[in-house]
Design a protein around this motif. Structure first.
Motif, PDB file in Angstrom:
ATOM      1  N   GLY A 279       7.755  13.767 -12.243  1.00 10.63           N
ATOM      2  CA  GLY A 279       6.834  13.410 -11.164  1.00 10.63           C
ATOM      3  C   GLY A 279       6.052  12.158 -11.497  1.00 10.63           C
ATOM      4  O   GLY A 279       5.970  11.227 -10.678  1.00 10.63           O
ATOM      5  N   ALA A 280       5.494  12.115 -12.705  1.00 11.04           N
ATOM      6  CA  ALA A 280       4.688  10.961 -13.102  1.00 11.04           C
ATOM      7  C   ALA A 280       5.540   9.693 -13.084  1.00 11.04           C
ATOM      8  O   ALA A 280       5.055   8.616 -12.710  1.00 11.04           O
ATOM      9  N   THR A 281       6.809   9.818 -13.474  1.00  8.94           N
ATOM     10  CA  THR A 281       7.665   8.636 -13.517  1.00  8.94           C
ATOM     11  C   THR A 281       7.947   8.117 -12.109  1.00  8.94           C
ATOM     12  O   THR A 281       7.852   6.908 -11.856  1.00  8.94           O
ATOM     13  N   ILE A 282       8.298   9.022 -11.187  1.00 15.15           N
ATOM     14  CA  ILE A 282       8.579   8.594  -9.806  1.00 15.15           C
ATOM     15  C   ILE A 282       7.377   7.829  -9.250  1.00 15.15           C
ATOM     16  O   ILE A 282       7.501   6.717  -8.719  1.00 15.15           O
ATOM     17  N   VAL A 283       6.216   8.421  -9.431  1.00 13.73           N
ATOM     18  CA  VAL A 283       4.995   7.822  -8.898  1.00 13.73           C
ATOM     19  C   VAL A 283       4.713   6.466  -9.564  1.00 13.73           C
ATOM     20  O   VAL A 283       4.324   5.496  -8.898  1.00 13.73           O
ATOM     21  N   ALA A 284       4.947   6.399 -10.886  1.00 15.36           N
ATOM     22  CA  ALA A 284       4.659   5.163 -11.621  1.00 15.36           C
ATOM     23  C   ALA A 284       5.631   4.057 -11.233  1.00 15.36           C
ATOM     24  O   ALA A 284       5.241   2.887 -11.134  1.00 15.36           O
ATOM     25  N   VAL A 285       6.905   4.405 -11.002  1.00 16.70           N
ATOM     26  CA  VAL A 285       7.881   3.378 -10.624  1.00 16.70           C
ATOM     27  C   VAL A 285       7.492   2.769  -9.281  1.00 16.70           C
ATOM     28  O   VAL A 285       7.457   1.545  -9.120  1.00 16.70           O
ATOM     29  N   LEU A 286       7.161   3.634  -8.321  1.00 17.30           N
ATOM     30  CA  LEU A 286       6.771   3.135  -6.996  1.00 17.30           C
ATOM     31  C   LEU A 286       5.522   2.258  -7.101  1.00 17.30           C
ATOM     32  O   LEU A 286       5.481   1.151  -6.549  1.00 17.30           O
ATOM     33  N   ALA A 287       4.519   2.746  -7.825  1.00 21.28           N
ATOM     34  CA  ALA A 287       3.260   2.008  -7.904  1.00 21.28           C
ATOM     35  C   ALA A 287       3.452   0.703  -8.664  1.00 21.28           C
ATOM     36  O   ALA A 287       2.919  -0.342  -8.267  1.00 21.28           O
ATOM     37  N   GLY A 288       4.215   0.738  -9.760  1.00 21.87           N
ATOM     38  CA  GLY A 288       4.451  -0.471 -10.542  1.00 21.87           C
ATOM     39  C   GLY A 288       5.118  -1.541  -9.685  1.00 21.87           C
ATOM     40  O   GLY A 288       4.748  -2.719  -9.725  1.00 21.87           O
ATOM     41  N   TYR A 289       6.096  -1.105  -8.875  1.00 29.36           N
ATOM     42  CA  TYR A 289       6.787  -2.037  -7.975  1.00 29.36           C
ATOM     43  C   TYR A 289       5.814  -2.581  -6.934  1.00 29.36           C
ATOM     44  O   TYR A 289       5.777  -3.794  -6.667  1.00 29.36           O
TER      45      TYR A 289
ATOM     46  N   SER B 297      -1.205  16.415 -14.948  1.00 25.82           N
ATOM     47  CA  SER B 297      -0.378  15.607 -15.838  1.00 25.82           C
ATOM     48  C   SER B 297       0.428  14.555 -15.085  1.00 25.82           C
ATOM     49  O   SER B 297       1.099  13.729 -15.708  1.00 25.82           O
ATOM     50  N   LEU B 298       0.415  14.604 -13.764  1.00 27.55           N
ATOM     51  CA  LEU B 298       1.132  13.579 -12.988  1.00 27.55           C
ATOM     52  C   LEU B 298       0.457  12.220 -13.121  1.00 27.55           C
ATOM     53  O   LEU B 298       1.044  11.188 -12.816  1.00 27.55           O
ATOM     54  N   LEU B 299      -0.786  12.226 -13.556  1.00 33.07           N
ATOM     55  CA  LEU B 299      -1.545  10.980 -13.681  1.00 33.07           C
ATOM     56  C   LEU B 299      -1.145  10.264 -14.965  1.00 33.07           C
ATOM     57  O   LEU B 299      -1.355  10.789 -16.059  1.00 33.07           O
ATOM     58  N   ASN B 300      -0.532   9.086 -14.828  1.00 34.30           N
ATOM     59  CA  ASN B 300      -0.132   8.340 -16.028  1.00 34.30           C
ATOM     60  C   ASN B 300      -0.345   6.845 -15.805  1.00 34.30           C
ATOM     61  O   ASN B 300       0.588   6.110 -15.501  1.00 34.30           O
ATOM     62  N   PRO B 301      -1.597   6.389 -15.958  1.00 37.16           N
ATOM     63  CA  PRO B 301      -1.899   4.970 -15.693  1.00 37.16           C
ATOM     64  C   PRO B 301      -1.107   4.019 -16.581  1.00 37.16           C
ATOM     65  O   PRO B 301      -0.687   2.952 -16.118  1.00 37.16           O
ATOM     66  N   PHE B 302      -0.862   4.424 -17.804  1.00 41.18           N
ATOM     67  CA  PHE B 302      -0.128   3.539 -18.710  1.00 41.18           C
ATOM     68  C   PHE B 302       1.302   3.323 -18.206  1.00 41.18           C
ATOM     69  O   PHE B 302       1.855   2.233 -18.330  1.00 41.18           O
ATOM     70  N   GLY B 303       1.889   4.363 -17.608  1.00 41.78           N
ATOM     71  CA  GLY B 303       3.223   4.236 -17.022  1.00 41.78           C
ATOM     72  C   GLY B 303       3.233   3.206 -15.900  1.00 41.78           C
ATOM     73  O   GLY B 303       4.164   2.398 -15.796  1.00 41.78           O
ATOM     74  N   VAL B 304       2.190   3.218 -15.071  1.00 40.92           N
ATOM     75  CA  VAL B 304       2.094   2.238 -13.985  1.00 40.92           C
ATOM     76  C   VAL B 304       2.022   0.832 -14.571  1.00 40.92           C
ATOM     77  O   VAL B 304       2.686  -0.096 -14.105  1.00 40.92           O
ATOM     78  N   TYR B 305       1.227   0.693 -15.631  1.00 37.64           N
ATOM     79  CA  TYR B 305       1.082  -0.611 -16.282  1.00 37.64           C
ATOM     80  C   TYR B 305       2.436  -1.098 -16.799  1.00 37.64           C
ATOM     81  O   TYR B 305       2.855  -2.234 -16.529  1.00 37.64           O
TER      82      TYR B 305
ATOM     83  N   TRP C 144       0.833  -1.210   0.000  1.00 41.55           N
ATOM     84  CA  TRP C 144       0.000   0.000   0.000  1.00 41.55           C
ATOM     85  C   TRP C 144       0.866   1.257   0.000  1.00 41.55           C
ATOM     86  O   TRP C 144       0.562   2.231  -0.693  1.00 41.55           O
ATOM     87  N   LEU C 145       1.959   1.220   0.770  1.00 43.30           N
ATOM     88  CA  LEU C 145       2.819   2.408   0.846  1.00 43.30           C
ATOM     89  C   LEU C 145       3.410   2.764  -0.515  1.00 43.30           C
ATOM     90  O   LEU C 145       3.427   3.918  -0.921  1.00 43.30           O
ATOM     91  N   PHE C 146       3.896   1.732  -1.230  1.00 36.94           N
ATOM     92  CA  PHE C 146       4.495   2.002  -2.539  1.00 36.94           C
ATOM     93  C   PHE C 146       3.460   2.527  -3.529  1.00 36.94           C
ATOM     94  O   PHE C 146       3.755   3.335  -4.392  1.00 36.94           O
ATOM     95  N   VAL C 147       2.252   2.029  -3.403  1.00 33.56           N
ATOM     96  CA  VAL C 147       1.220   2.397  -4.370  1.00 33.56           C
ATOM     97  C   VAL C 147       0.564   3.737  -4.010  1.00 33.56           C
ATOM     98  O   VAL C 147       0.019   4.430  -4.877  1.00 33.56           O
ATOM     99  N   SER C 148       0.695   4.130  -2.722  1.00 33.86           N
ATOM    100  CA  SER C 148      -0.114   5.271  -2.264  1.00 33.86           C
ATOM    101  C   SER C 148       0.128   6.605  -2.998  1.00 33.86           C
ATOM    102  O   SER C 148      -0.846   7.320  -3.247  1.00 33.86           O
ATOM    103  N   PRO C 149       1.375   6.989  -3.352  1.00 35.75           N
ATOM    104  CA  PRO C 149       1.478   8.277  -4.066  1.00 35.75           C
ATOM    105  C   PRO C 149       0.658   8.284  -5.341  1.00 35.75           C
ATOM    106  O   PRO C 149      -0.026   9.270  -5.648  1.00 35.75           O
ATOM    107  N   PHE C 150       0.700   7.158  -6.064  1.00 39.42           N
ATOM    108  CA  PHE C 150      -0.096   7.115  -7.292  1.00 39.42           C
ATOM    109  C   PHE C 150      -1.577   7.182  -6.965  1.00 39.42           C
ATOM    110  O   PHE C 150      -2.336   7.890  -7.629  1.00 39.42           O
ATOM    111  N   LEU C 151      -1.985   6.451  -5.933  1.00 46.68           N
ATOM    112  CA  LEU C 151      -3.409   6.445  -5.587  1.00 46.68           C
ATOM    113  C   LEU C 151      -3.890   7.844  -5.221  1.00 46.68           C
ATOM    114  O   LEU C 151      -5.012   8.232  -5.562  1.00 46.68           O
TER     115      LEU C 151
END
Lengths: 313, 292
Positions: free
Chosen positions: B95-105, B157-165, A32-39
């Protein structure tokens, strides 16, 4: 989609069972922590705006009565609004022409590139992709210059033969002029995706096909295309979603092709002009949502019909 | 195809190569000719644009004058636009990349409750029409008073769902669970495992997602068109479109065709160059998305 098929030996699973739950819970928290910024961004710039737009679409504001709750009235209005319906039919017509065109160019180019290893083929692969790096606005501007009877090469060429150049920006021709711009802009991207899928096929299959006496065309049609069908489904889904949301190219062409493209040419343009030219935010939201519903139904139907090809459930 | 059987192993293949190359040349020609036209047009003054062959240089080389013109017209606002495009694209892209890398992981390597449906929801959001987002975003940003500021473009523009995918798919393949386990057994916490073990292995995908995110924001037209009205804040795409609309509608003084073509040409050079130099990365990245 992905199952982690790890076979655990009895010893490990017993250990996991005793110490597992705490570990699992801690791992969950990290997930959840890793995903939270995106969420957070997802909520702020997708969920909340969408919810807000839906709320707006349920209200109507008039000078006389102010803003009042009108339920689904805006939606009944949208689905009986000839401007919205015509725009919808128009983008469907664009899809019917544009998507097969782009797909065929992308597949043929990818198949040809896949059989070649020369430097020329590598250079071509890059060149075909270059339009993707050009902003859509600039792409549409360039083509509108090329179409223009004032600057365009078309006029010069036809003049030389003493003929009158066709008006590529007229109400009848603008359709194909726009199809051409979109094809030019996106076919290369689709080609790269399909090419990548082709490269991932194990070449020993081709060897087997060759021994069985298949020629190049048969290999392409019977082996390569079926094996890349999931990427083709992905490409068509993207193209479909993009086409139903057609916006930038017609907006840019609007000033050049005067009279051929009106403010309700596509549903997105209609919603945009309702909101930003006429400040009808409520009805514009209803139009945008109706478009969203149709996009969803369209993509869902397509993915359902091609579920065998795409390998999705 | 009436070649005798005994030569069939060689000759058709040679012929096919020639045919294939001819096909590729035609294709390459089609995809490059508008860009070639723009390059040529960027070297012409307005008279040359109207009066000389479209695909070849006219007698006088006016590229330098056009650049000077871009510095003069409306106080050199073109360079502001270009700078804005860089600012928006790089901040939002990073910004979008940092967020996508974390979320993808997070999605690839941690099974947490609800992760499956959540990921489907994120993927499904690709279908949401831009107007359905831009209209309420405009209203909400107005309410918070950040409309007509750089933030109005950068934050959404920070929102990039395809990047997360892409990051999720890549991470799943590139990072074996054993490596993470080993790092944990060595006593590294989750944060250290991520930064010292995982992140270095994700570098190609990070470059891809960064490049694609920058491109998306650089090319964006709809959002800045809606949320920016101050001419000083426009990105180059919206600015050039405005000049074109004015030139089409306006009188002689407002017609700046030569500035539009040279400005458009300058604005596409950085991205084309970065695509050419980083091709190893994006080709691999797009392949990852394609094969899954």
């Amino acid at each position: 989609m992905t199952t982690q098929a790890t076979e655990l030996d009895p010893e490990t699973s017993r250990r996991l069972a005793t110490s597992g739950s705490l570990l699992v819970r801690r791992r969950q928290r990290w997930g959840w922590l890793f995903v939270s910024p995106f969420l957070l961004i997802f909520a702020l710039f997708l969920i909340i705006p969408l919810g807000y737009a839906f709320r707006m679409s349920l209200f109507t504001s008039t000078l006389a009565a102010g803003t009042e709750f009108t339920g689904l009235a805006n939606y009944t209005r949208a689905f009986t609004d000839p401007l919205f319906l015509e725009g919808m039919l128009r983008v469907l017509a664009y899809g019917a022409v544009m998507i097969p065109t782009q797909l065929i160019i992308a597949i043929v180019a990818a198949l040809v590139l896949d059989t070649l290893t020369s430097w020329a083929s590598k250079v071509t692969r890059l060149l075909i992709f270059v339009p993707y790096a050009v902003p859509v606005v600039i792409g549409a501007l360039m083509w509108s210059f090329l179409y223009s009877p004032r600057f365009g090469p078309g006029a010069t060429i036809f003049d030389a033969f003493g003929l009158e150049a066709p008006n590529l920006l007229g109400p009848d021709t603008i359709f194909f002029s726009l199809v051409n711009i979109v094809t030019w802009q996106w076919a290369g991207y689709y080609m790269v995706v399909i090419y990548a899928a082709l490269r991932s096929i194990d070449p020993s299959i081709y060897e087997a096909a060759r021994i069985d006496g298949a020629n190049g065309l048969q290999t392409a049609l019977r082996i390569k295309i079926p094996m890349i069908s999931s990427s083709m489904v992905m490409v068509v889904t993207f193209a479909l979603i993009g086409t139903l949301q057609f916006f930038t190219e017609p907006v840019v062409m609007q000033s050049i092709a005067q009279g051929s493209i009106d403010a309700a040419y596509t549903p997105n343009m209609y919603a945009f002009s309702l909101a930003f030219s006429y400040s009808q935010f409520n009805y514009a939201s209803a139009i945008a949502f109706s478009l969203g519903i149709l996009v969803f139904i369209g993509s869902f139907l397509f993915l359902f019909l091609t579920r065998k090809q795409s390998g999705l459930k | 195809m009436s070649t005798p059987v005994h030569t069939s192993t060689r000759r058709p293949r040679g012929k096919r190569r020639i045919g294939a190359h001819a096909f590729l040349i035609i294709l390459a020609f089609y995809f490059v000719i508008p860009i070639w036209w723009l390059l040529v047009a960027a070297t012409k003054d307005t008279a040359g644009l109207f009066g000389s062959p479209a695909f070849w240089f006219s007698g006088d080389f006016a590229f330098v004058e056009n650049i000077a013109g871009l510095f003069e017209h409306q106080g050199g606002i073109y360079w502001r636009w270009l700078g804005n495009s860089f600012l928006y694209a790089f901040t939002a892209g990073a910004g979008a990349t940092i967020v996508a890398v974390l979320a993808g992981y997070g999605f690839a390597k941690f099974r947490f409750r609800g992760s499956g449906p959540l990921f489907t929801l994120i993927l499904g959001s690709v279908m949401v029409p831009l107007t359905a987002l831009v209209i309420p975003t405009f209203v909400l940003l107005s309410d918070y008073g950040i409309i007509n500021t750089p933030w109005a473009v950068i934050l959404p523009s920070l929102l990039n769902p395809f990047g997360v995918y892409l990051m999720r798919v890549y991470t799943q393949d590139a990072i074996p669970d054993e490596i993470m386990e080993a790092s944990r057994i060595d006593g590294a916490g989750e944060v250290r495992t991520f930064f010292t073990v995982v992140l270095p292995m994700l570098r190609p995908a990070v470059v891809t997602v960064l490049l694609l995110s920058i491109v998306v924001t650089w090319n964006n037209f709809f959002l800045p068109l809606a949320v920016l009205t101050d001419p000083e804040l426009l990105p180059v795409t919206v600015g050039l479109n405005r000049w074109t609309a004015l030139s089409n509608a306006g009188a002689g003084g407002e017609q700046v065709w030569n500035l539009i073509t040279s400005g458009a040409f300058i604005s596409i050079v950085p991205l084309i160059l970065s695509f050419l130099f980083l091709q190893r990365y994006w080709q691999g990245g797009l392949a990852t998305g394609a094969v899954k």
